[in-house]
Each structure stands twice: as structure tokens, then as C-alpha cells.
Design an enzyme around this catalytic site. Structure first.
Site, mmCIF file in Angstrom:
data_model
loop_
_atom_site.group_PDB
_atom_site.id
_atom_site.type_symbol
_atom_site.label_atom_id
_atom_site.label_comp_id
_atom_site.label_asym_id
_atom_site.label_seq_id
_atom_site.Cartn_x
_atom_site.Cartn_y
_atom_site.Cartn_z
ATOM 1 N N GLU A 35 10.605 15.546 14.854
ATOM 2 C CA GLU A 35 10.893 15.429 13.429
ATOM 3 C C GLU A 35 10.007 16.431 12.677
ATOM 4 O O GLU A 35 8.784 16.355 12.760
ATOM 5 C CB GLU A 35 10.576 14.002 12.971
ATOM 6 C CG GLU A 35 10.999 13.733 11.556
ATOM 7 C CD GLU A 35 10.631 12.326 11.103
ATOM 8 O OE1 GLU A 35 9.515 11.871 11.394
ATOM 9 O OE2 GLU A 35 11.469 11.711 10.430
ATOM 10 N N CYS A 83 13.707 10.699 6.158
ATOM 11 C CA CYS A 83 13.732 10.174 7.537
ATOM 12 C C CYS A 83 15.114 10.321 8.155
ATOM 13 O O CYS A 83 15.240 10.539 9.359
ATOM 14 C CB CYS A 83 13.299 8.716 7.544
ATOM 15 S SG CYS A 83 14.195 7.727 6.342
ATOM 16 N N LYS A 140 0.842 -1.203 0.000
ATOM 17 C CA LYS A 140 0.000 0.000 0.000
ATOM 18 C C LYS A 140 0.875 1.250 0.000
ATOM 19 O O LYS A 140 1.563 1.534 0.980
ATOM 20 C CB LYS A 140 -0.906 0.033 1.238
ATOM 21 C CG LYS A 140 -1.969 1.133 1.099
ATOM 22 C CD LYS A 140 -2.610 1.503 2.399
ATOM 23 C CE LYS A 140 -1.844 2.528 3.164
ATOM 24 N NZ LYS A 140 -1.704 3.838 2.490
ATOM 25 N N GLU A 159 10.445 0.803 9.856
ATOM 26 C CA GLU A 159 11.410 1.868 9.520
ATOM 27 C C GLU A 159 10.718 3.190 9.818
ATOM 28 O O GLU A 159 9.808 3.591 9.090
ATOM 29 C CB GLU A 159 11.780 1.801 8.026
ATOM 30 C CG GLU A 159 12.445 0.507 7.602
ATOM 31 C CD GLU A 159 13.913 0.435 7.980
ATOM 32 O OE1 GLU A 159 14.439 1.412 8.546
ATOM 33 O OE2 GLU A 159 14.521 -0.613 7.725
HETATM 34 P P1 NAD Z 1 2.606 7.872 8.208
HETATM 35 O O1 NAD Z 1 3.001 6.972 9.315
HETATM 36 O O2 NAD Z 1 1.543 8.849 8.439
HETATM 37 O O3 NAD Z 1 2.127 7.006 6.963
HETATM 38 C C1 NAD Z 1 2.937 6.009 6.404
HETATM 39 C C2 NAD Z 1 2.045 4.997 5.722
HETATM 40 O O4 NAD Z 1 1.261 4.336 6.717
HETATM 41 C C3 NAD Z 1 1.068 5.583 4.727
HETATM 42 O O5 NAD Z 1 0.941 4.679 3.644
HETATM 43 C C4 NAD Z 1 -0.223 5.650 5.523
HETATM 44 O O6 NAD Z 1 -1.388 5.597 4.739
HETATM 45 C C5 NAD Z 1 -0.111 4.409 6.385
HETATM 46 N N1 NAD Z 1 -0.865 4.440 7.637
HETATM 47 C C6 NAD Z 1 -1.315 5.527 8.321
HETATM 48 N N2 NAD Z 1 -1.953 5.122 9.433
HETATM 49 C C7 NAD Z 1 -1.903 3.767 9.463
HETATM 50 C C8 NAD Z 1 -2.370 2.761 10.360
HETATM 51 N N3 NAD Z 1 -3.023 3.084 11.472
HETATM 52 N N4 NAD Z 1 -2.117 1.473 10.078
HETATM 53 C C9 NAD Z 1 -1.439 1.133 8.976
HETATM 54 N N5 NAD Z 1 -0.982 2.025 8.063
HETATM 55 C C10 NAD Z 1 -1.209 3.331 8.316
HETATM 56 O O7 NAD Z 1 3.954 8.534 7.720
HETATM 57 P P2 NAD Z 1 4.139 9.550 6.506
HETATM 58 O O8 NAD Z 1 3.712 10.880 6.978
HETATM 59 O O9 NAD Z 1 3.536 9.011 5.256
HETATM 60 O O10 NAD Z 1 5.723 9.488 6.286
HETATM 61 C C11 NAD Z 1 6.595 10.260 6.984
HETATM 62 C C12 NAD Z 1 7.238 9.423 8.069
HETATM 63 O O11 NAD Z 1 7.896 8.290 7.505
HETATM 64 C C13 NAD Z 1 8.312 10.200 8.762
HETATM 65 O O12 NAD Z 1 8.195 10.022 10.146
HETATM 66 C C14 NAD Z 1 9.599 9.562 8.250
HETATM 67 O O13 NAD Z 1 10.680 9.688 9.109
HETATM 68 C C15 NAD Z 1 9.192 8.160 8.049
HETATM 69 N N6 NAD Z 1 10.099 7.470 7.122
HETATM 70 C C16 NAD Z 1 10.981 6.564 7.626
HETATM 71 C C17 NAD Z 1 11.873 5.923 6.773
HETATM 72 C C18 NAD Z 1 12.851 4.920 7.308
HETATM 73 O O14 NAD Z 1 13.397 4.173 6.506
HETATM 74 N N7 NAD Z 1 13.102 4.876 8.598
HETATM 75 C C19 NAD Z 1 11.864 6.207 5.417
HETATM 76 C C20 NAD Z 1 10.959 7.145 4.937
HETATM 77 C C21 NAD Z 1 10.070 7.771 5.812
#
Ligand code: NAD
Length: 502
Positions: free
Chosen positions: A411, A314, A206, A280
Site C-alpha cells: 500500500e 484505504c 483518539k 479497518e
Molecule cells: P497507523 O496505523 O500508523 O495509525 C492509525 C492510528 O493508530 C493513529 O491514530 C495512530 O496514532 C494510532 N497508533 C499507532 N500505533 C499504535 C499502537 N501501537 N496502538 C494503538 N494505536 C496506534 O495508520 P495511519 O498511517 O494513520 O493511516 C493510514 C492507514 O490507515 C493505511 O494503511 C490505510 O489503509 C488505513 N485506513 C483504513 C481504513 C479502512 O476503513 N479500512 C480507512 C482509512 C485508513
């Protein structure tokens, strides 16, 4: 989906044996050279389940918007639990035959996907920049080539797992549910899908709701590569769809990249279910500049560390720690350099700073920057003119920050840098580790011993010395503490997709 079927290289499964009889390629290999010239975005996309695009059971759709223009690019289906069920069932049905396929044949599919990505690099880069707002130079020179590199790398492992895990037998975990964020949509899909497939798993992935298009293009591409139906399923939707995937009983492993907040929810949801999981999550990396560092190069490293992809990274170097004696010089050089960054149209190859990914993310950045000012830090912003439409934020740095400020603890995920100073290496290490996160970090110095001493004391999964934001599929990536658990990339990343036995 590509309609032109000009060449038909042999079906790797049929040509070399090893495939189940009912697991022949549904679609011949059909490279579409014309696709490299145009970014073809359909007005609407279904869910990619069992090798075909289908509507969501509810018929619901949502818009995906170009953040640089605020125009709708396409409408995509919103998957609900019934659709998740269908996707998981397709992945389960495909799992046995895919797993039984000779490993070298599985590898060939990954190589095909990698080559097709290279052939269509331009189309993928343009769509990535339109859907997510990132500068085309970055999607062209980083996201797409790195995604192809991940498929090449893992294609190579498919028939060498016995060498990856000597003395042990590696078997696939099963059906992987994979959830990715919006900052590197294609690349994160590649990080997830390539190792899973190489090890014989099937997947339901997804993408994030604000950037679904390159994952859907990748779905088209897997069909063009002749990947058997059901091996890769792509479903679109927001958090509820992700949650339905996490909680589905037919999922054997969850691979999640996203925020720490959602990562914690997922960890709670899979507790005691027996589901394997890797997380991650977020980061707040310390980027440490010693006074013996080559300062001009270090300033370029700082710019790359925080302004690459508008800071939606990230592992961004979002906390700068500068040794006191050179702090004034570094900040002055940095401020001059910030003025030279070109902000604007993501599709212009001269652009350095593209659009902020969504209105919601822009509001989050603005709120944290306001908090920084209110808490007493000193703000410096560059003076670029902002386009009238779209979501934009100027490169911003804060000096006179304290460890207690929200801008140094949380962050921000935007082009905003918090700067602190230190006197001794021990003080730098102490400040760098004073965070709930532990994803990445960087050190600039001309002393090798200092590099080893400081990096050895930093509690972060990925560390760079005299460079920043360098990636390679052979290198494991992942964090400590609230930055998550498990690794992606390299041997460690493969291990997350196999069960090992003697
Ligand atoms: P997010 O957690 O809001 O969403 C990430 C994904 O999870 C999206 O596809 C979203 O639709 C889904 N999601 C949201 N709520 C959910 C739930 N309750 N259950 C399952 N899935 C759910 O994060 P974001 O705003 O899309 O991305 C930014 C974040 O991602 C930042 O905190 C960043 O640091 C992190 N990130 C980490 C890495 C890494 O490798 N550590 C890489 C890229 C981004």
C-alpha cells in the site's frame, strides 16, 4: 468553545423525561452562526475529558502542522496513561446514565450534532483542509456532508434497534476505545462515534497525531449540542497514547482504523482479554477495466480512484488492471488527463491534488516510487509545478509492472498507480485476488453479466461497478484478509456496538 449562547431549544432529556436526574445537559444548545464564517483554531488545545478541555497531566504538547505551508497550526496535549485513565473513567461514569436515557432522546443528540455540523460545515471543511492538506472541494463536498450524514443515519437507529435486530435484545457494549487515522479525520470520527452513541455506548476517541483538529472541533461541537459530559471524550497523542487506550482494562471494545501493521499489534494486545474489536486496515484494490467499458468514463473513474485525497484512501483503486486490447488507449487518455489536474493550495476550490499529509508520508511514497523504478517498472509523472513549501507529490503512474514489484504489492497511500494488463476475465480475477489485502475493488464493463460474474469472484469487502469511491452510511464498509475484520456503516456496523441476547 463557542461562547455565544443565543438560542436555547429545550433540553431533549428534560423535555421528554427519561434522563437520570444527575444527567442534565451541562451546556445549553448554543449554535454559533459566526463560526461558519471563520476557521477558528485555538493556539493550543487540551484533552476533551468529561465535557471540558483539560491539560495533559504531564503538561506535554505537540504541534500540528499545515502540510501545505509547513506552519504550525496549533499545539495539542499529549495524553499519557494517567490521562487515558481519566478519560476512560469519565466515559464509564457517563455510560450508565447515557444508556438509561430514553433511546429516542439519545437519537435527538445525534440529530443535533448532525445539524450543527451542517451549520458549521464551512469551518470544519477549512480546518480539515488546513490540517490534512486535502482539497477544500473534497472536504466541503465529501468529508463534512458525509460526517453529518453518519450522525443523521445513526440518530435514526437509536430508538429502532429492536427492528435492526428482530427477535433479539440489543444492549450496548460499554465504553468504546476508538482510534482513527489521518486521511479522513472528521469522517472517521463520525464513523466511530455515531454508531457507538446510537447504541448507548460512551467513547474515548483518539485522532491521528498529524490531524487532531477537526476531532477537537467536534468535541467543542458536542458540548455546544449539550451532549452530557463524559459521553464523548477526545484524547490526543501518537501511537503510545493509542496503545495505552487499547490496553486499558476499563475499555470494553476497540474500534481501530489504520495500518495493517498496527492492526495486528492491536489484535495481539486484545487477544484473550474479552475486549470486542473491529479493525479497518489497509488495502490495495484492483480496478478492472474491460475493453467493452465506456473508456472516457472509466478514465474519470481511474482518476477518482487513485488521485482522490492524494491517494490517501484505504480503498483507493491503486492497482489498475486493463484488458490488453485497450491498454494503450487507456494509458494515453490517462496521461493526458493527469496533466489537467490542478495541484496546489488545498484551500483553492479549483485544486484537484492537495498536499501530502506529512513529511513522513511523503518520504514513504518517495521510497516506494524509487523501488518501483529500481525494480524495472516504467514511470510516468505529470508535469505540474510544485509549490516551494510544503509536502507535494505529482500524480504518478507505472506501466510494465510485475506482480512481484513492491509497488503492486504494498500500500503506497499516495497518488501512485500501478498498471497491469490481462487477457481474460479469469486472469483479471486471479491477478486482482493476488494480494494479502481484501478491502475494495472496481469493475468497468457494459455487460451486466460480467459485472456479476467478476465481482462475485473478487475477495473484497466493498465493490463498485462502473463507478468508484462511492460511500453511503447505509452501506457496510470493511475488508477481508489483512484489510481487517468487522464492518462499519449499515446494520453490520451497528452490530459491532451491541451485545445481542434472546
Ligand atoms: P497507523 O496505523 O500508523 O495509525 C492509525 C492510528 O493508530 C493513529 O491514530 C495512530 O496514532 C494510532 N497508533 C499507532 N500505533 C499504535 C499502537 N501501537 N496502538 C494503538 N494505536 C496506534 O495508520 P495511519 O498511517 O494513520 O493511516 C493510514 C492507514 O490507515 C493505511 O494503511 C490505510 O489503509 C488505513 N485506513 C483504513 C481504513 C479502512 O476503513 N479500512 C480507512 C482509512 C485508513
Amino acid at each position: 468553545m463557542s461562547a455565544k449562547k443565543k438560542t436555547r431549544p429545550p433540553n431533549p432529556a428534560a423535555a421528554h423525561g427519561g434522563a437520570d436526574d444527575d444527567f442534565r445537559l451541562a451546556e445549553p444548545y448554543a449554535p454559533a452562526p459566526e463560526a461558519t464564517d471563520h476557521a477558528r483554531i485555538a493556539p493550543a488545545y487540551g484533552l476533551f475529558i468529561n465535557g471540558a478541555f483539560v491539560s495533559a497531566a504531564s503538561g506535554k504538547r505537540f504541534a500540528t502542522v499545515n502540510p501545505a505551508t509547513e506552519e504550525t497550526l496549533s499545539e495539542v496535549a499529549e495524553a499519557e496513561p494517567a490521562d487515558v485513565d481519566k478519560a476512560v473513567a469519565a466515559a464509564r461514569k457517563a455510560f450508565g446514565p447515557w444508556n438509561r436515557l430514553k433511546a429516542s432522546e439519545r437519537g435527538k443528540y445525534l440529530f443535533r450534532i448532525a445539524r450543527l455540523l451542517q451549520e458549521r460545515a464551512r469551518e470544519f471543511a477549512v480546518i480539515e483542509s488546513m490540517d490534512g492538506g486535502k482539497p477544500i472541494r473534497e472536504s466541503r463536498d465529501f468529508d463534512v456532508p458525509q460526517a453529518a450524514a453518519h450522525f443523521f443515519y445513526h440518530g435514526g437507529w437509536a430508538d429502532k434497534l429492536e427492528y435492526a435486530f428482530p427477535g433479539r435484545k440489543a444492549s450496548p457494549v460499554g465504553v468504546a476505545g476508538q482510534i482513527i487515522p489521518w486521511n479522513f479525520p472528521l469522517l472517521m470520527a463520525a464513523w466511530k462515534i455515531a454508531p457507538a452513541l446510537a447504541c448507548g455506548n460512551t467513547v474515548v476517541l483518539k485522532p491521528a497525531e498529524s490531524t487532531p483538529l477537526t476531532a477537537l472541533k467536534l468535541a467543542e461541537l458536542t458540548a455546544d449540542a449539550g451532549l452530557p459530559p463524559g459521553v464523548v471524550n477526545i484524547i490526543t497523542g501518537a501511537g503510545e497514547t493509542g496503545s495505552a487506550l487499547v490496553n486499558h482494562p476499563g475499555i470494553d471494545k476497540i474500534a481501530f482504523t489504520g495500518s495493517t501493521e498496527v492492526g495486528k499489534q492491536i489484535q495481539r494486545a486484545v487477544a484473550a482479554t474479552g475486549k470486542r474489536h473491529t479493525l479497518e486496515l489497509g488495502g490495495k484494490a484492483a480496478h478492472i477495466i474491460f475493453e467493452d467499458a465506456p473508456l472516457d468514463q472509466a478514465v474519470e473513474g481511474i482518476v477518482n480512484g487513485i488521485f482522490f485525497n492524494q491517494g490517501h484512501v484505504c480503498c483507493a483503486g491503486s492497482r489498475l488492471l486493463v484488458q490488453e486490447g485497450v491498454a494503450g488507449t487507456v494509458v494515453a487518455k490517462l496521461r493526458r488527463r493527469m496533466e489537467t489536474l490542478v495541484l496546489g493550495d488545498p484551500l483553492d476550490k479549483n485544486t484537484d491534488i492537495g498536499a501530502i499529509n506529512s513529511r513522513a508520508q511523503l518520504e514513504r511514497i518517495e521510497a516506494l516510487v524509487r523501488a518501483g523504478v529500481e525494480e524495472g517498472a516504467r514511470i510516468h509523472q505529470s508535469g505540474q509545478k510544485l509549490p516551494e513549501k510544503g509536502y507535494w507529490f505529482r500524480p504518478t503512474i507505472f506501466t510494465e509492472t510485475a506482480q512481484s514489484h513492491r509497488i503492486t504489492r504494498e500500500e503506497i497511500f499516495g497518488p501512485v498507480l500501478s498498471i497491469m494488463t490481462f487477457r481474460t476475465p479469469d486472469e483479471a480475477i486471479e491477478k486482482a485476488n493476488n494480494t494479502p489485502y481484501g478491502l475494495s475493488g472496481g469493475v468497468w464493463t457494459d455487460k451486466g453479466a460480467k459485472i456479476f460474474g467478476v465481482t462475485g469472484a473478487l475477495r473484497a469487502g466493498v465493490l463498485w461497478a462502473n463507478t468508484f469511491n462511492k460511500f453511503d452510511p447505509t452501506s457496510p464498509f470493511g475488508g477481508y484478509k489483512e484489510s481487517g475484520l468487522g464492518r462499519e456503516g449499515g446494520l453490520h456496523g451497528l452490530a459491532a456496538y451491541v451485545n445481542l441476547s434472546r
